[in-house]
Design a protein around this motif. Sequence first.
Motif, PDB file in Angstrom:
ATOM      1  N   TYR A  83      10.104   4.143  -2.345  1.00 41.01           N
ATOM      2  CA  TYR A  83       9.853   2.789  -2.890  1.00 41.01           C
ATOM      3  C   TYR A  83       9.030   2.247  -1.834  1.00 41.01           C
ATOM      4  O   TYR A  83       8.360   1.260  -2.457  1.00 41.01           O
ATOM      5  CB  TYR A  83      11.390   2.094  -2.535  1.00 41.01           C
ATOM      6  CG  TYR A  83      11.354   0.910  -2.976  1.00 41.01           C
ATOM      7  CD1 TYR A  83      11.364   0.315  -4.241  1.00 41.01           C
ATOM      8  CD2 TYR A  83      11.680  -0.168  -2.221  1.00 41.01           C
ATOM      9  CE1 TYR A  83      11.305  -0.878  -4.858  1.00 41.01           C
ATOM     10  CE2 TYR A  83      12.002  -1.637  -2.516  1.00 41.01           C
ATOM     11  CZ  TYR A  83      11.488  -1.849  -3.854  1.00 41.01           C
ATOM     12  OH  TYR A  83      11.635  -3.213  -4.278  1.00 41.01           O
ATOM     13  N   ALA A  84       9.128   2.326  -0.396  1.00 46.54           N
ATOM     14  CA  ALA A  84       8.144   1.664   0.350  1.00 46.54           C
ATOM     15  C   ALA A  84       6.507   2.079  -0.365  1.00 46.54           C
ATOM     16  O   ALA A  84       5.799   1.169  -0.078  1.00 46.54           O
ATOM     17  CB  ALA A  84       8.248   2.106   1.775  1.00 46.54           C
ATOM     18  N   SER A  85       6.535   3.390  -0.512  1.00 46.00           N
ATOM     19  CA  SER A  85       5.230   3.790  -1.050  1.00 46.00           C
ATOM     20  C   SER A  85       4.883   3.080  -2.143  1.00 46.00           C
ATOM     21  O   SER A  85       3.809   2.580  -2.396  1.00 46.00           O
ATOM     22  CB  SER A  85       5.161   5.363  -1.355  1.00 46.00           C
ATOM     23  OG  SER A  85       5.565   5.914  -0.087  1.00 46.00           O
ATOM     24  N   LEU A  86       5.888   2.950  -3.329  1.00 48.97           N
ATOM     25  CA  LEU A  86       5.249   2.219  -4.384  1.00 48.97           C
ATOM     26  C   LEU A  86       5.067   0.802  -4.180  1.00 48.97           C
ATOM     27  O   LEU A  86       4.202   0.267  -4.741  1.00 48.97           O
ATOM     28  CB  LEU A  86       6.591   2.550  -5.355  1.00 48.97           C
ATOM     29  CG  LEU A  86       6.538   1.834  -6.819  1.00 48.97           C
ATOM     30  CD1 LEU A  86       5.544   2.476  -7.539  1.00 48.97           C
ATOM     31  CD2 LEU A  86       7.857   1.930  -7.567  1.00 48.97           C
ATOM     32  N   ARG A  87       5.765   0.039  -3.327  1.00 48.87           N
ATOM     33  CA  ARG A  87       5.348  -1.433  -2.791  1.00 48.87           C
ATOM     34  C   ARG A  87       4.232  -1.509  -1.976  1.00 48.87           C
ATOM     35  O   ARG A  87       3.790  -2.503  -1.862  1.00 48.87           O
ATOM     36  CB  ARG A  87       6.664  -2.054  -2.102  1.00 48.87           C
ATOM     37  CG  ARG A  87       7.959  -1.921  -3.013  1.00 48.87           C
ATOM     38  CD  ARG A  87       7.853  -2.974  -4.079  1.00 48.87           C
ATOM     39  NE  ARG A  87       7.965  -4.293  -3.496  1.00 48.87           N
ATOM     40  CZ  ARG A  87       7.525  -5.324  -4.008  1.00 48.87           C
ATOM     41  NH1 ARG A  87       7.223  -5.426  -5.214  1.00 48.87           N
ATOM     42  NH2 ARG A  87       7.566  -6.743  -3.278  1.00 48.87           N
ATOM     43  N   GLY A  88       3.371  -0.410  -1.747  1.00 45.92           N
ATOM     44  CA  GLY A  88       2.435  -0.345  -0.996  1.00 45.92           C
ATOM     45  C   GLY A  88       2.393  -0.845   0.290  1.00 45.92           C
ATOM     46  O   GLY A  88       1.564  -1.288   0.999  1.00 45.92           O
ATOM     47  N   ARG A  89       3.498  -0.598   1.113  1.00 42.57           N
ATOM     48  CA  ARG A  89       4.004  -0.576   2.551  1.00 42.57           C
ATOM     49  C   ARG A  89       3.665   0.574   3.443  1.00 42.57           C
ATOM     50  O   ARG A  89       4.237   1.185   3.721  1.00 42.57           O
ATOM     51  CB  ARG A  89       5.206  -1.256   2.753  1.00 42.57           C
ATOM     52  CG  ARG A  89       5.712  -2.156   1.774  1.00 42.57           C
ATOM     53  CD  ARG A  89       5.087  -3.567   1.844  1.00 42.57           C
ATOM     54  NE  ARG A  89       5.756  -4.442   1.081  1.00 42.57           N
ATOM     55  CZ  ARG A  89       5.240  -5.088  -0.013  1.00 42.57           C
ATOM     56  NH1 ARG A  89       4.010  -4.878  -0.544  1.00 42.57           N
ATOM     57  NH2 ARG A  89       6.081  -6.192  -0.463  1.00 42.57           N
ATOM     58  N   GLU A  90       2.067   0.586   3.676  1.00 45.57           N
ATOM     59  CA  GLU A  90       1.641   1.822   4.367  1.00 45.57           C
ATOM     60  C   GLU A  90       2.185   1.786   5.732  1.00 45.57           C
ATOM     61  O   GLU A  90       2.801   2.955   6.179  1.00 45.57           O
ATOM     62  CB  GLU A  90       0.243   2.037   4.675  1.00 45.57           C
ATOM     63  CG  GLU A  90      -0.571   2.145   3.268  1.00 45.57           C
ATOM     64  CD  GLU A  90      -1.924   2.215   3.601  1.00 45.57           C
ATOM     65  OE1 GLU A  90      -2.419   2.355   4.826  1.00 45.57           O
ATOM     66  OE2 GLU A  90      -2.927   1.768   2.601  1.00 45.57           O
ATOM     67  N   ARG A  91       2.317   0.747   6.559  1.00 40.08           N
ATOM     68  CA  ARG A  91       3.207   0.443   7.769  1.00 40.08           C
ATOM     69  C   ARG A  91       4.565   1.099   7.524  1.00 40.08           C
ATOM     70  O   ARG A  91       4.983   1.973   8.557  1.00 40.08           O
ATOM     71  CB  ARG A  91       2.878  -0.758   8.347  1.00 40.08           C
ATOM     72  CG  ARG A  91       3.312  -0.653   9.874  1.00 40.08           C
ATOM     73  CD  ARG A  91       3.092  -2.213  10.313  1.00 40.08           C
ATOM     74  NE  ARG A  91       3.779  -2.200  11.606  1.00 40.08           N
ATOM     75  CZ  ARG A  91       3.062  -2.475  12.555  1.00 40.08           C
ATOM     76  NH1 ARG A  91       1.845  -2.630  12.717  1.00 40.08           N
ATOM     77  NH2 ARG A  91       3.921  -2.482  13.674  1.00 40.08           N
ATOM     78  N   GLU A 125      -2.635   8.819   7.983  1.00 41.56           N
ATOM     79  CA  GLU A 125      -3.175   9.204   6.619  1.00 41.56           C
ATOM     80  C   GLU A 125      -2.170   9.616   5.518  1.00 41.56           C
ATOM     81  O   GLU A 125      -2.365   9.444   4.230  1.00 41.56           O
ATOM     82  CB  GLU A 125      -4.152  10.368   6.792  1.00 41.56           C
ATOM     83  CG  GLU A 125      -5.300  10.032   7.767  1.00 41.56           C
ATOM     84  CD  GLU A 125      -6.578  10.864   7.877  1.00 41.56           C
ATOM     85  OE1 GLU A 125      -6.483  11.952   6.865  1.00 41.56           O
ATOM     86  OE2 GLU A 125      -7.109  11.084   8.899  1.00 41.56           O
ATOM     87  N   ALA A 126      -1.146  10.340   6.142  1.00 37.24           N
ATOM     88  CA  ALA A 126      -0.015  10.735   4.962  1.00 37.24           C
ATOM     89  C   ALA A 126       0.475   9.442   4.394  1.00 37.24           C
ATOM     90  O   ALA A 126       0.635   9.545   3.173  1.00 37.24           O
ATOM     91  CB  ALA A 126       1.009  11.653   5.866  1.00 37.24           C
ATOM     92  N   SER A 127       0.902   8.595   5.194  1.00 39.45           N
ATOM     93  CA  SER A 127       1.308   7.163   4.634  1.00 39.45           C
ATOM     94  C   SER A 127       0.457   6.778   3.416  1.00 39.45           C
ATOM     95  O   SER A 127       0.828   6.098   2.221  1.00 39.45           O
ATOM     96  CB  SER A 127       1.884   6.183   5.617  1.00 39.45           C
ATOM     97  OG  SER A 127       0.817   5.889   6.301  1.00 39.45           O
ATOM     98  N   ARG A 128      -0.888   6.493   3.776  1.00 36.49           N
ATOM     99  CA  ARG A 128      -1.961   6.065   3.002  1.00 36.49           C
ATOM    100  C   ARG A 128      -2.098   6.929   1.676  1.00 36.49           C
ATOM    101  O   ARG A 128      -1.916   6.309   0.436  1.00 36.49           O
ATOM    102  CB  ARG A 128      -3.138   6.271   3.610  1.00 36.49           C
ATOM    103  CG  ARG A 128      -4.182   5.202   2.831  1.00 36.49           C
ATOM    104  CD  ARG A 128      -5.467   5.053   3.753  1.00 36.49           C
ATOM    105  NE  ARG A 128      -5.120   4.518   5.141  1.00 36.49           N
ATOM    106  CZ  ARG A 128      -5.609   5.060   6.206  1.00 36.49           C
ATOM    107  NH1 ARG A 128      -6.514   6.117   6.350  1.00 36.49           N
ATOM    108  NH2 ARG A 128      -5.577   4.556   7.288  1.00 36.49           N
TER     109      ARG A 128
END
Length: 174
Positions: A83-91, A125-128
């Motif tokens: 869900y955080a990935s989908l919302r674009g929240r890299e941090r 980089e993994a989160s990106r």
Amino acid sequence: MGRRESARFRRRRQAWWEVQSGATARQALDAATQQEFVTAIDKKRSQAFGIERLARLQLDGGAPVPAWVSRTNDDGTLSMLRYASLRGRERIVGMLLRGGASLACWPCDGETVDMESLTLLPVQEASRCLVVAARFAEAATEGFAWRRLEEAQRKRWWVGCGCAISGEGLFAHL
């Protein structure tokens, strides 16, 4: 003369060690905490995802998601990481990874994505990569594919398409 370590830093270091070693028992997320995390993700409040707090919680369970999300698990939930990935929240994705969220819980039911290569990357980089993959997966109607465009100075630029293939080789080229 050495500097004295602050209590806050000592607690954070201890929590990070507990996550890395698996030395602490984790509690399952209750409904109120799940909703608090979803709201924090929506409002970009990364301070809700401190390592001390995440070290005590089991982060791999599913959380209810809004109706606009098209790809979910069979029970209508997504992992906090997805869900955080989908919302674009890299941090926040990075904080969840540091807090012990498993990459194995990122794919939805029915998706086959090899996450092994992401474990070799630094957390940033993994989160990106996870943020980009989640957006491509949501936009694609029947599977998705990636191909690498350019790699320079450890920065990766990607392009995705809505091809009708499975995501099994998604991160294989990293």
